[in-house]
Design an enzyme around this catalytic site. Structure first.
Site, mmCIF file in Angstrom:
data_model
loop_
_atom_site.group_PDB
_atom_site.id
_atom_site.type_symbol
_atom_site.label_atom_id
_atom_site.label_comp_id
_atom_site.label_asym_id
_atom_site.label_seq_id
_atom_site.Cartn_x
_atom_site.Cartn_y
_atom_site.Cartn_z
ATOM 1 N N TYR A 1 32.435 -126.524 49.955
ATOM 2 C CA TYR A 1 32.470 -126.387 48.125
ATOM 3 C C TYR A 1 31.759 -127.606 47.387
ATOM 4 C CZ TYR A 1 34.810 -121.825 48.462
ATOM 5 O OH TYR A 1 35.054 -120.533 48.695
ATOM 6 N N ARG B 1 28.216 -126.928 47.546
ATOM 7 C CA ARG B 1 27.855 -125.963 46.489
ATOM 8 C C ARG B 1 28.169 -126.479 45.175
ATOM 9 N NH1 ARG B 1 31.207 -120.788 47.843
ATOM 10 N NH2 ARG B 1 29.727 -119.663 46.385
ATOM 11 N N ASN C 1 30.631 -113.978 40.127
ATOM 12 C CA ASN C 1 30.232 -115.541 40.564
ATOM 13 C C ASN C 1 31.094 -116.366 39.991
ATOM 14 O OD1 ASN C 1 27.838 -113.790 41.319
ATOM 15 N ND2 ASN C 1 26.668 -114.348 39.345
ATOM 16 N N ILE C 2 30.944 -117.588 40.762
ATOM 17 C CA ILE C 2 31.854 -118.855 40.369
ATOM 18 C C ILE C 2 31.171 -119.673 39.682
ATOM 19 C CG2 ILE C 2 33.346 -118.057 42.209
ATOM 20 C CD1 ILE C 2 32.325 -120.266 43.928
ATOM 21 N N HIS D 1 36.116 -113.744 40.472
ATOM 22 C CA HIS D 1 36.723 -114.462 41.839
ATOM 23 C C HIS D 1 36.670 -115.969 41.354
ATOM 24 C CE1 HIS D 1 34.478 -111.278 44.082
ATOM 25 N NE2 HIS D 1 35.407 -110.800 43.741
ATOM 26 N N CYS E 1 46.332 -126.706 42.279
ATOM 27 C CA CYS E 1 47.262 -127.297 43.296
ATOM 28 C C CYS E 1 47.719 -126.358 44.123
ATOM 29 C CB CYS E 1 48.251 -127.864 42.437
ATOM 30 S SG CYS E 1 49.499 -128.755 43.350
ATOM 31 N N SER F 1 25.249 -107.173 46.102
ATOM 32 C CA SER F 1 24.889 -106.207 47.311
ATOM 33 C C SER F 1 26.172 -105.192 47.019
ATOM 34 C CB SER F 1 25.092 -106.965 48.478
ATOM 35 O OG SER F 1 26.162 -107.577 48.373
ATOM 36 N N ASN G 1 18.426 -104.430 40.529
ATOM 37 C CA ASN G 1 18.479 -105.349 41.996
ATOM 38 C C ASN G 1 17.162 -105.174 42.338
ATOM 39 O OD1 ASN G 1 19.139 -106.141 44.478
ATOM 40 N ND2 ASN G 1 21.136 -105.521 44.093
ATOM 41 N N GLU H 1 16.605 -104.589 45.379
ATOM 42 C CA GLU H 1 16.320 -103.363 46.588
ATOM 43 C C GLU H 1 17.502 -102.414 46.218
ATOM 44 O OE1 GLU H 1 16.653 -106.113 49.850
ATOM 45 O OE2 GLU H 1 18.958 -106.056 49.717
HETATM 46 C C1 BV8 Z 1 41.413 -108.485 49.042
HETATM 47 C C2 BV8 Z 1 34.458 -116.262 45.766
HETATM 48 C C3 BV8 Z 1 43.318 -107.936 49.636
HETATM 49 C C4 BV8 Z 1 34.403 -117.414 46.841
HETATM 50 C C5 BV8 Z 1 34.018 -114.203 46.949
HETATM 51 C C6 BV8 Z 1 40.226 -107.381 55.795
HETATM 52 C C7 BV8 Z 1 41.275 -108.014 55.419
HETATM 53 C C8 BV8 Z 1 41.470 -108.368 53.899
HETATM 54 C C9 BV8 Z 1 40.429 -107.931 53.111
HETATM 55 C C10 BV8 Z 1 39.505 -107.099 53.791
HETATM 56 C C11 BV8 Z 1 39.340 -106.702 54.795
HETATM 57 N N1 BV8 Z 1 37.993 -106.100 55.259
HETATM 58 C C12 BV8 Z 1 37.573 -105.905 54.015
HETATM 59 C C13 BV8 Z 1 38.434 -106.319 52.947
HETATM 60 C C14 BV8 Z 1 38.258 -106.684 51.643
HETATM 61 C C15 BV8 Z 1 37.277 -107.927 51.212
HETATM 62 C C16 BV8 Z 1 35.944 -107.105 51.366
HETATM 63 O O1 BV8 Z 1 35.436 -106.699 50.590
HETATM 64 N N2 BV8 Z 1 35.094 -107.577 52.351
HETATM 65 C C17 BV8 Z 1 33.594 -107.152 52.765
HETATM 66 C C18 BV8 Z 1 32.990 -108.374 53.206
HETATM 67 C C19 BV8 Z 1 33.729 -105.934 53.405
HETATM 68 N N3 BV8 Z 1 37.738 -108.288 49.842
HETATM 69 C C20 BV8 Z 1 38.648 -109.215 49.926
HETATM 70 O O2 BV8 Z 1 38.951 -109.869 50.892
HETATM 71 C C21 BV8 Z 1 39.209 -109.379 48.418
HETATM 72 N N4 BV8 Z 1 40.509 -109.433 48.516
HETATM 73 O O3 BV8 Z 1 40.789 -107.443 49.328
HETATM 74 O O4 BV8 Z 1 42.576 -108.900 48.981
HETATM 75 C C22 BV8 Z 1 44.704 -107.954 49.125
HETATM 76 C C23 BV8 Z 1 45.009 -107.032 48.073
HETATM 77 C C24 BV8 Z 1 46.274 -106.922 47.309
HETATM 78 C C25 BV8 Z 1 47.069 -107.797 47.676
HETATM 79 C C26 BV8 Z 1 46.809 -108.938 48.923
HETATM 80 C C27 BV8 Z 1 45.494 -108.747 49.503
HETATM 81 C C28 BV8 Z 1 38.514 -110.656 47.812
HETATM 82 C C29 BV8 Z 1 37.032 -110.717 47.878
HETATM 83 C C30 BV8 Z 1 36.524 -111.762 46.949
HETATM 84 C C31 BV8 Z 1 35.860 -112.937 48.108
HETATM 85 N N5 BV8 Z 1 35.302 -114.140 47.302
HETATM 86 N N6 BV8 Z 1 33.593 -115.211 46.217
HETATM 87 C C32 BV8 Z 1 33.270 -117.976 46.835
HETATM 88 O O5 BV8 Z 1 32.218 -117.785 46.403
HETATM 89 O O6 BV8 Z 1 33.077 -119.119 47.675
HETATM 90 S S1 BV8 Z 1 33.072 -112.879 47.564
HETATM 91 C C33 BV8 Z 1 31.365 -113.310 47.159
HETATM 92 O O7 BV8 Z 1 30.472 -112.518 47.926
HETATM 93 C C34 BV8 Z 1 31.006 -113.125 45.961
HETATM 94 O O8 BV8 Z 1 31.740 -113.555 44.909
HETATM 95 C C35 BV8 Z 1 30.799 -111.798 45.641
HETATM 96 O O9 BV8 Z 1 31.837 -110.951 45.248
HETATM 97 C C36 BV8 Z 1 30.538 -111.372 47.226
HETATM 98 C C37 BV8 Z 1 28.972 -110.473 47.422
HETATM 99 O O10 BV8 Z 1 28.162 -111.344 46.775
HETATM 100 P P1 BV8 Z 1 27.085 -110.661 46.055
HETATM 101 O O11 BV8 Z 1 27.309 -111.276 44.609
HETATM 102 O O12 BV8 Z 1 26.786 -109.358 45.854
HETATM 103 O O13 BV8 Z 1 25.923 -111.601 46.682
HETATM 104 P P2 BV8 Z 1 25.125 -110.947 47.801
HETATM 105 O O14 BV8 Z 1 24.364 -112.293 48.437
HETATM 106 O O15 BV8 Z 1 25.757 -110.225 48.817
HETATM 107 O O16 BV8 Z 1 23.883 -109.902 47.140
HETATM 108 C C38 BV8 Z 1 23.051 -110.507 46.292
HETATM 109 C C39 BV8 Z 1 22.261 -109.297 45.520
HETATM 110 O O17 BV8 Z 1 21.461 -109.750 44.767
HETATM 111 C C40 BV8 Z 1 21.475 -108.338 46.556
HETATM 112 O O18 BV8 Z 1 21.860 -107.183 46.321
HETATM 113 C C41 BV8 Z 1 19.974 -109.192 46.151
HETATM 114 O O19 BV8 Z 1 19.088 -107.740 46.476
HETATM 115 C C42 BV8 Z 1 20.227 -109.298 44.702
HETATM 116 N N7 BV8 Z 1 19.333 -110.056 44.260
HETATM 117 C C43 BV8 Z 1 18.718 -111.397 44.666
HETATM 118 N N8 BV8 Z 1 17.955 -111.838 44.075
HETATM 119 C C44 BV8 Z 1 18.010 -111.243 42.884
HETATM 120 C C45 BV8 Z 1 18.788 -109.851 43.159
HETATM 121 N N9 BV8 Z 1 18.883 -108.800 42.073
HETATM 122 C C46 BV8 Z 1 18.385 -109.156 40.747
HETATM 123 N N10 BV8 Z 1 17.742 -110.309 40.458
HETATM 124 C C47 BV8 Z 1 17.343 -111.269 41.424
HETATM 125 N N11 BV8 Z 1 16.640 -112.349 41.467
HETATM 126 ZN ZN ZN Z 2 50.757 -129.896 41.764
#
Ligand code: BV8
Ligand code: ZN
Length: 265
Positions: A66, A69, A105-106, A122, A130, A214, A238, A240
């Site tokens: 972090y 980043r 986004n963060i 997020h 803390c 995505s 997007n 794509e």
């Molecule tokens: C939850 C913050 C449960 C941190 C992020 C097993 C166990 C537990 C959960 C799961 C599991 N399996 C699946 C899950 C659910 C999981 C999930 O969805 N996994 C996926 C991978 C399958 N989700 C979670 O875990 C969530 N929590 O489910 O909790 C629960 C519920 C109740 C009670 C208790 C527990 C939490 C998810 C949040 C994770 N944190 N970020 C950090 O950033 O460090 S995720 C992070 O990646 C982003 O925040 C974002 O959300 C995610 C995807 O990223 P994108 O923003 O889409 O970016 P990406 O690179 O993928 O795509 C970019 C896109 O832009 C592309 O399409 C590209 O073509 C396009 N692009 C590029 N350039 C351009 C463009 N478009 C236009 N113009 C351009 N110039």
């Molecule tokens: Zn504290």
């Protein structure tokens, strides 16, 4: 009527507009997306380190990730896509209409661009929380503590570090001293309930835009079909197609920084 004209007609008629953004909206500001080039740090992808188990195993390694980043984000500015969304919101509010921006986004670039009603699904990389008392504070220290100076390089050959707790950031509350973590939602962590409530309310809208994501991470990705099921028209911007493209009424393929000013202006 071409797709831009039909979209603009729907935009002008919409009383409630909601936008969901992902990393793609910040790509033209120079912030790497998760799944594109630059999405790796050392030998890790974000999900490898953006989770509680990685934190429990080695909080210093997670902070090096972090810290890297934060250091690479601190000088980034909003691009025309962020600005077009902020300007649309201002026009809609002035006209007594409703606008909500849901972002995954963060980087806080939407806030820097002037967007007001932003739901940071997020969290924010510019806040720390803390792990003992839960206090959330803004923090833009680079490095996060002096121990991290020159220690966050992305070179994949670097070994995992070990930090003494005294070198990690600790709570500002005098009687606490808990270790501070980034105030972001990690994988397997639930979103803040207040943010979920705002999002579930905002997807009941007339027009839903999904920009630069995505659409593979839930629950955020689920807001797209949720909006569609609630009767909204959906537009995707997007580079794509994504898993959500089939349910979109419009697909504008290309950079968000070019399309958003064009279709929202
Ligand atoms: C939850 C913050 C449960 C941190 C992020 C097993 C166990 C537990 C959960 C799961 C599991 N399996 C699946 C899950 C659910 C999981 C999930 O969805 N996994 C996926 C991978 C399958 N989700 C979670 O875990 C969530 N929590 O489910 O909790 C629960 C519920 C109740 C009670 C208790 C527990 C939490 C998810 C949040 C994770 N944190 N970020 C950090 O950033 O460090 S995720 C992070 O990646 C982003 O925040 C974002 O959300 C995610 C995807 O990223 P994108 O923003 O889409 O970016 P990406 O690179 O993928 O795509 C970019 C896109 O832009 C592309 O399409 C590209 O073509 C396009 N692009 C590029 N350039 C351009 C463009 N478009 C236009 N113009 C351009 N110039
Ligand atoms: Zn504290």
């Amino acid at each position: 009527m071409n797709s831009t004209e039909s979209f603009r007609k729907a935009l002008n008629q919409a009383h409630r507009v909601t936008v969901l953004t992902g990393a793609g909206v910040s790509a033209e500001s120079g912030i790497p997306t998760f799944r594109g080039p630059g999405g790796l740090w050392r030998k890790y992808s974000a999900p490898d380190l953006a989770n509680p188990a990685a934190w429990a195993r080695n909080p210093g390694l997670v902070w090096e990730f972090y810290n890297y980043r934060r250091r690479t984000m601190i000088d980034k500015q909003p691009n025309p896509g962020h600005k077009a969304l902020a300007e649309l919101e201002a026009r809609m509010i002035a006209a007594g209409r409703v606008f909500t921006l849901l972002t995954q986004n963060i980087d806080d670039l939407h806030l820097t661009a002037g967007s007001k009603n932003v739901v940071r699904l997020h969290g924010s990389i510019w806040q720390v929380r803390c792990t003992r008392c839960g206090l959330v504070t803004d923090n833009r220290d680079i490095p996060i503590t002096p121990a991290f100076a020159d220690r966050d390089g992305a070179d994949p050959s670097l070994d995992d570090p070990r930090y003494a707790t005294k070198d990690l950031p600790t709570c500002y509350q005098s009687n606490c001293s808990g270790v501070l973590r980034p105030n972001v939602v990690w994988f397997t962590e639930p979103l803040e309930w207040t943010n979920m409530e705002k999002a579930l309310s905002a997807i009941r809208c007339d027009l839903f835009l999904v920009v630069g994501t995505s659409a593979v991470v839930y629950p955020a990705a689920g807001f797209v079909p949720g909006a569609k099921d609630s009767g909204a028209k959906v537009a995707e911007i997007n580079l794509e197609p994504t898993p959500m493209s089939d349910i979109c009424d419009w697909q504008f393929h290309g950079p968000a920084g070019e399309w958003l000013p064009k279709i929202l202006g």
